[in-house]
Design a protein around this motif. Structure first.
Motif, mmCIF file in Angstrom:
data_model
loop_
_atom_site.group_PDB
_atom_site.id
_atom_site.type_symbol
_atom_site.label_atom_id
_atom_site.label_comp_id
_atom_site.label_asym_id
_atom_site.label_seq_id
_atom_site.Cartn_x
_atom_site.Cartn_y
_atom_site.Cartn_z
ATOM 1 N N HIS A 1 32.212 58.119 -95.870
ATOM 2 C CA HIS A 1 30.722 59.192 -96.058
ATOM 3 C C HIS A 1 31.276 59.893 -97.095
ATOM 4 N N ALA B 1 35.075 59.366 -91.668
ATOM 5 C CA ALA B 1 34.306 60.743 -91.845
ATOM 6 C C ALA B 1 35.098 61.904 -91.871
ATOM 7 N N GLN C 1 29.865 64.957 -89.124
ATOM 8 C CA GLN C 1 28.985 64.129 -90.417
ATOM 9 C C GLN C 1 27.803 65.611 -91.167
#
Length: 208
Positions: free
Chosen positions: A121, A139, A158
């Motif tokens: 991510h 992430a 996130q």
């Protein structure tokens, strides 16, 4: 195909190879022995792409460089078919499998493996040697690994990574119509691109 974009040309050393159906656009610099296979696209938007020695970008992969997030790929890296390397740093000897996606601001540490359809991510750092399993998401900094079904747990990490701000330079509540007006203008600069012929493709950057 080699294309000049924003006044910058790809740089391809004699030891490298770009397949006839591959595209290098703008400030793309290949290392010695690099290979870009059929259908791959390396497009330096308003930033750079740098590819290391003996790195192979396989069929139909996409590598995108941006001003705030250049794409930097190290030595002896494999970028698999249909992978999407967008403004990420991929350190030496990383394996990026088919369909894997490292996003802007992310770093895949040396010797890591991003397996099929995995995601690294935005603004996340995968430690050297880490294996990101098939379809999983990494992430955070340092990155935590999440299985596809762990949406709630992933979102807790996130949402702090600021995907809209990182990728589009906007807040999360910006209307899609406004985002796409900005994107249309941003990619509209390609209207002035120039396809290079054999005489132009001399391995030097137009900005040099």
């Amino acid at each position: 195909m080699l294309i000049e974009h924003r006044g910058r040309r790809p740089v391809v050393p004699e030891s490298a190879h770009v397949a006839p159906s591959a595209t290098l656009c703008g400030a793309v610099v290949l290392g010695e022995g690099a290979r870009v296979l059929h259908g791959a696209v390396l497009t330096a938007e308003d930033g750079e792409i740098r590819v290391g020695e003996n790195t192979v970008v396989m069929e139909n992969a996409l590598v995108r460089g941006r001003a705030r997030h250049p794409a930097v790929i190290g030595d002896a890296v494999l970028i698999g078919p249909h992978a999407h390397v967008n403004g990420a740093t991929v350190e030496d000897e990383v394996f990026v499998a088919t369909g894997a996606s490292p996003f802007p601001g992310s770093v895949a540490g040396a010797g890591a493996e991003l397996r099929i359809n995995s995601v690294l991510h935005v603004n996340s750092k995968l430690a050297p040697g880490t294996v990101l399993p098939i379809g999983w998401i990494a992430a955070g900094d340092p990155a935590r690994l999440f299985a596809p079904g762990q949406h709630d747990e992933l979102w807790e990490v996130q949402r702090e990574l600021d995907f809209p701000g990182t990728v589009y330079g906007v807040s999360r509540d910006t209307p899609m119509r406004d985002i796409m007006a900005r994107q249309s203008a941003y990619y509209g600069t390609h209207r002035d691109d120039r396809v290079l012929d054999a005489d132009d493709a001399d391995g030097t950057d137009a900005a040099d």
